[in-house]
Design a protein around this motif. Structure first.
Motif, mmCIF file in Angstrom:
data_model
loop_
_atom_site.group_PDB
_atom_site.id
_atom_site.type_symbol
_atom_site.label_atom_id
_atom_site.label_comp_id
_atom_site.label_asym_id
_atom_site.label_seq_id
_atom_site.Cartn_x
_atom_site.Cartn_y
_atom_site.Cartn_z
ATOM 1 N N UNK A 29 0.832 -1.204 0.000
ATOM 2 C CA UNK A 29 0.000 0.000 0.000
ATOM 3 C C UNK A 29 0.864 1.250 0.000
ATOM 4 N N UNK A 30 1.987 1.194 0.691
ATOM 5 C CA UNK A 30 2.910 2.328 0.685
ATOM 6 C C UNK A 30 3.470 2.572 -0.710
ATOM 7 N N UNK A 31 3.789 1.499 -1.428
ATOM 8 C CA UNK A 31 4.302 1.626 -2.794
ATOM 9 C C UNK A 31 3.232 2.202 -3.708
ATOM 10 N N UNK A 32 1.993 1.760 -3.533
ATOM 11 C CA UNK A 32 0.891 2.271 -4.361
ATOM 12 C C UNK A 32 0.733 3.776 -4.158
ATOM 13 N N UNK A 33 0.778 4.220 -2.891
ATOM 14 C CA UNK A 33 0.647 5.648 -2.604
ATOM 15 C C UNK A 33 1.806 6.433 -3.193
ATOM 16 N N UNK A 34 3.001 5.872 -3.135
ATOM 17 C CA UNK A 34 4.180 6.558 -3.669
ATOM 18 C C UNK A 34 4.091 6.690 -5.187
ATOM 19 N N UNK A 35 3.615 5.644 -5.854
ATOM 20 C CA UNK A 35 3.442 5.700 -7.310
ATOM 21 C C UNK A 35 2.395 6.747 -7.666
ATOM 22 N N UNK A 36 1.302 6.811 -6.892
ATOM 23 C CA UNK A 36 0.243 7.792 -7.165
ATOM 24 C C UNK A 36 0.777 9.218 -7.036
ATOM 25 N N UNK A 37 1.596 9.493 -6.016
ATOM 26 C CA UNK A 37 2.174 10.825 -5.842
ATOM 27 C C UNK A 37 3.110 11.175 -6.989
ATOM 28 N N UNK A 38 3.885 10.196 -7.414
ATOM 29 C CA UNK A 38 4.815 10.428 -8.518
ATOM 30 C C UNK A 38 4.069 10.765 -9.807
ATOM 31 N N UNK A 39 3.040 9.982 -10.126
ATOM 32 C CA UNK A 39 2.295 10.211 -11.377
ATOM 33 C C UNK A 39 1.529 11.526 -11.306
ATOM 34 N N UNK A 40 0.983 11.844 -10.144
ATOM 35 C CA UNK A 40 0.270 13.114 -9.988
ATOM 36 C C UNK A 40 1.206 14.293 -10.240
ATOM 37 N N UNK A 41 2.441 14.193 -9.752
ATOM 38 C CA UNK A 41 3.429 15.260 -9.981
ATOM 39 C C UNK A 41 3.810 15.341 -11.455
ATOM 40 N N UNK A 42 4.037 14.192 -12.074
ATOM 41 C CA UNK A 42 4.484 14.163 -13.469
ATOM 42 C C UNK A 42 3.417 14.728 -14.400
ATOM 43 N N UNK A 84 3.283 9.827 -26.149
ATOM 44 C CA UNK A 84 1.897 9.365 -25.971
ATOM 45 C C UNK A 84 1.828 7.877 -25.678
ATOM 46 N N UNK A 85 2.775 7.111 -26.191
ATOM 47 C CA UNK A 85 2.778 5.665 -25.947
ATOM 48 C C UNK A 85 3.179 5.318 -24.521
ATOM 49 N N UNK A 86 3.734 6.300 -23.795
ATOM 50 C CA UNK A 86 4.174 6.063 -22.423
ATOM 51 C C UNK A 86 3.324 6.862 -21.441
ATOM 52 N N UNK A 87 2.090 7.078 -21.763
ATOM 53 C CA UNK A 87 1.214 7.884 -20.920
ATOM 54 C C UNK A 87 0.963 7.191 -19.588
ATOM 55 N N UNK A 88 1.104 7.933 -18.504
ATOM 56 C CA UNK A 88 0.886 7.392 -17.164
ATOM 57 C C UNK A 88 -0.576 7.549 -16.769
ATOM 58 N N UNK A 89 -1.104 6.547 -16.075
ATOM 59 C CA UNK A 89 -2.506 6.523 -15.672
ATOM 60 C C UNK A 89 -2.584 6.732 -14.169
ATOM 61 N N UNK A 90 -3.427 7.671 -13.737
ATOM 62 C CA UNK A 90 -3.618 7.928 -12.315
ATOM 63 C C UNK A 90 -4.790 7.103 -11.810
ATOM 64 N N UNK A 91 -4.662 6.511 -10.635
ATOM 65 C CA UNK A 91 -5.666 5.601 -10.097
ATOM 66 C C UNK A 91 -6.936 6.340 -9.712
ATOM 67 N N UNK A 92 -8.045 5.604 -9.803
ATOM 68 C CA UNK A 92 -9.337 6.076 -9.322
ATOM 69 C C UNK A 92 -9.538 5.541 -7.914
ATOM 70 N N UNK A 93 -9.997 6.392 -7.015
ATOM 71 C CA UNK A 93 -10.090 5.990 -5.606
ATOM 72 C C UNK A 93 -11.137 4.913 -5.363
ATOM 73 N N UNK A 125 -3.837 -0.694 -13.128
ATOM 74 C CA UNK A 125 -3.480 -0.031 -14.383
ATOM 75 C C UNK A 125 -2.440 1.062 -14.154
ATOM 76 N N UNK A 126 -2.541 1.739 -13.016
ATOM 77 C CA UNK A 126 -1.574 2.777 -12.695
ATOM 78 C C UNK A 126 -0.179 2.180 -12.537
ATOM 79 N N UNK A 127 -0.073 1.067 -11.790
ATOM 80 C CA UNK A 127 1.222 0.435 -11.589
ATOM 81 C C UNK A 127 1.793 -0.078 -12.910
ATOM 82 N N UNK A 128 0.938 -0.693 -13.724
ATOM 83 C CA UNK A 128 1.399 -1.238 -14.998
ATOM 84 C C UNK A 128 1.870 -0.133 -15.933
ATOM 85 N N UNK A 129 1.190 1.019 -15.911
ATOM 86 C CA UNK A 129 1.598 2.123 -16.790
ATOM 87 C C UNK A 129 2.977 2.650 -16.407
ATOM 88 N N UNK A 130 3.281 2.639 -15.115
ATOM 89 C CA UNK A 130 4.610 3.100 -14.680
ATOM 90 C C UNK A 130 5.681 2.073 -15.019
#
Length: 611
Positions: free
Chosen positions: A307-320, A332-341, A349-354
């Motif tokens: 869960x800590x890793x998931x939150x860290x990935x979400x913060x990273x993608x939100x910043x990017x 465009x082929x490397x577009x990052x997906x932000x998770x839905x709560x 999908x968010x983890x896989x996109x990263x």
């Protein structure tokens, strides 16, 4: 140069039949040559009313009259048509089949693409229609909204009722949603098989007023059933796990699968349910996809470091996603997906996109708290663990394919894969997911509807059963067939088909070897069941309903049962899709849409092209 007033008057008079009266004063009746309308005009000022009629009813003729050159002018514009060559466009009458057909197309266009009614007032749209079909009269916005739309909606609903009366068995999915302005709506979809094709229709999508109690939900359901005369046709209802839905559609003895959501009851109301069930169907099923999501949420609660890793990935993608520099680096082929709560699979999908982004690209992104190699390894393992659940979700959310036969298959595939993952990954998440499967998903394996649907799927038959389950499932199917068509002495069944040609893609079934059903079974077994189970399964990529269409004469009784049980949707995904459509209708600039107009647009949008 433009025509003189005298020339224009003479030209206008040429479009009317002169009256036969010899009077020299007063008004006379002039008949239009194009629409046969009678126009009253004064003898001394004849052209005024007539020109007004031409301008209002025949604008193309009016434009030509204004722009036509004067006969006294020596200059002739070669691009301007002469009076003799000018073709008069006659407008279609309201009852003309072409006018009615184009009006229906216009209404379907507005409803299908969720376009505001104001489009008919658009000058550009009117110019487009006048160019495409000058004879068509575009209805006014008021006439479209208050007359044509209700009439079209009523016609679609009448056609819908006729279609539904052809179905022998039907399954309904029911859910409630709220719009942006916090108005609640209840939606009901119907699912049935006709001519061995699955049909999905919108039965109702109407305003739901009052508290979301089980009593009110059931009352709306009864009204809908009575409206469409479906009391004897509905065999199953699929809902989510909300407490009010569970109470409204659960019969005594069916509480095993009545799993309430983790969320509190809507509006804080106490759930009540009436004792009067006029049209209650014989069985209710919880949405499998929704229950599967609850099981994954149970596991993620105990994910710990994951869960800590998931939150860290979400913060990273939100910043990017807020950085223009990062956007340029990520193609465009490397577009990052932000998770839905609200949905766990959005986290996957968010983890896989990263993880798809190469390390060389990630190194160019400036962020102080990037993933460490160990954390990236945790994210990879989490994707491996959750991917089977995503595959299960995908297999039960189809709308035009049979999904009820996949429910038990998904449960046993997940159980089998988690057992294998337990040997690979030493994570508490795996053990928690195994417990969640037994708690939330295992009850589906005992439900009669899904046991019969899986057996009637020619891809599986009895291959999903354990050795202890084979006889019970076989006898259950035989009893259902005998209830429709009592068994009669029949000739010997066909010899068993060789099973060596079978292509089995599901692991837990390919690793097991069950003895085939013997051709010499007790006489109590229905002949069709005996013959059907003796034959080999079809390929995994085959369409079940295609098999039953081709074998409807060989297995007429089983074909009827297949149409009943394979029509049940495994999830409420079809009714969920209505939420997306309704959400587009209730955009901020369209929140003044009335309830009746909303219902009419939804009826046309979802059912104008019944397949």
């Amino acid at each position: 140069m433009p025509a003189t007033p005298k020339a224009t008057k003479l030209a206008v008079m040429g479009h009317f039949l002169a009256p036969t009266s010899t009077a020299t004063t007063g008004n006379l009746q002039y008949k239009c040559k194009h629409c046969n309308s009678c126009i009253s005009a004064n003898i001394k000022a004849t052209s005024s009313n007539l020109k007004r009629h031409i301008k209002r009813k025949h604008p193309s003729i009016s434009t030509e009259l204004i722009n036509r050159p004067s006969s006294s002018s020596s200059y002739t514009n070669p691009t301007q048509p002469s009076a003799s060559s000018f073709t008069v466009t006659t407008k279609w009458k309201d009852t003309d089949p072409r006018q009615l057909r184009l009006t229906n197309c216009l209404i379907n266009f507005i409803a299908s693409d969720l376009i505001p009614f104001s489009i008919v007032d658009s000058a550009a749209f009117r110019e487009l229609m006048a160019t495409a079909e000058p004879s068509y009269t575009i209805p006014s916005r008021k006439h479209l909204s208050y007359t044509l739309l209700p009439r079209r909606s009523a016609a679609v609903q009448a056609d819908l009722k006729l279609k539904m009366q052809q179905a022998q068995d039907m399954c309904l999915t029911i859910d409630i949603f709220s719009s942006r302005d916090m108005h609640s709506f209840i939606r009901i979809t119907g699912h049935y098989i006709l001519d061995y094709t699955i049909h999905s229709i919108m039965v109702a999508c109407k305003r739901f007023k009052g508290s979301h109690t089980a009593d009110n939900v059931h009352h709306v359901y009864q009204e809908t059933i009575a409206c469409y005369n479906l009391a004897c046709r509905v065999s199953t209802i699929v809902t989510d796990n909300a407490a009010n839905m569970v109470k409204a559609f659960t019969l005594p003895g069916m509480e095993d699968l009545a799993q309430e959501e983790d969320e509190p009851e809507a509006e804080g109301e106490e759930v009540t349910v009436t004792d009067e069930f006029d049209y209650l169907p014989p069985e209710r099923s919880s949405c499998f996809a929704h229950t599967l999501q609850l099981a994954v949420k149970d596991g993620l609660k105990e994910a710990g470091q994951m869960r800590t890793v998931i939150a860290k990935v979400a913060n990273f993608i939100s910043h990017v996603r807020k950085s223009t520099t990062a956007t340029q680096i990520l193609e465009s082929s490397l577009k990052l997906v932000l998770a839905n709560a609200t949905r766990w699979n959005s986290q996957l999908k968010m983890l896989c996109s990263l993880l798809r982004v190469p390390d060389s690209v990630l190194d160019q992104l400036h962020f102080p708290d990037k993933l460490t190699p160990y954390e990236k390894k945790i994210a990879t393992e989490l994707c491996d663990i959750l991917q089977p659940f995503q595959d299960a979700i995908d297999s039960v959310q189809g709308e035009k394919v049979a999904t009820s036969s996949m429910v038990i298959i998904c449960v046993r595939v997940l159980r089998h894969r988690l057992q294998s993952l337990g040997h690979t990954y030493d994570w508490k998440l795996v053990a928690t997911l195994q417990i969640a499967i037994e708690k939330r998903l295992a009850p589906y394996e005992s439900l009669e509807n899904f046991r019969l649907a899986t057996t009637l799927d020619p891809r599986f038959k009895l291959d999903w059963c354990t050795e202890e389950e084979v006889l019970g499932v076989r006898d259950l199917l035989s009893s259902k067939a005998s209830a429709i068509s009592p068994p009669t002495p029949s000739s010997e069944s066909s010899p068993p088909s060789p099973s060596a040609k079978r292509l089995r893609l599901i692991e837990f079934m390919s690793s097991r070897k069950l003895a085939p059903v013997s051709a010499h079974t007790p006489s109590t077994l229905h002949p069709e069941v005996q013959d059907y189970l003796t034959q080999a399964t079809v390929a995994d990529d085959s369409e079940p309903l295609t098999f039953w269409k081709e074998n409807r004469h060989r297995y007429p009784t089983l074909a009827k049962l297949a149409c009943k049980y394979l029509a049940i949707p495994a999830s409420s995904a079809p009714v969920e899709r209505l939420f997306s459509i309704a959400g587009k209708l209730f955009r901020p600039e369209r929140c003044n849409l009335t309830d009746s107009k909303f219902e009419q647009l939804m009826m046309i949008r979802c059912n104008s092209k019944l397949n």
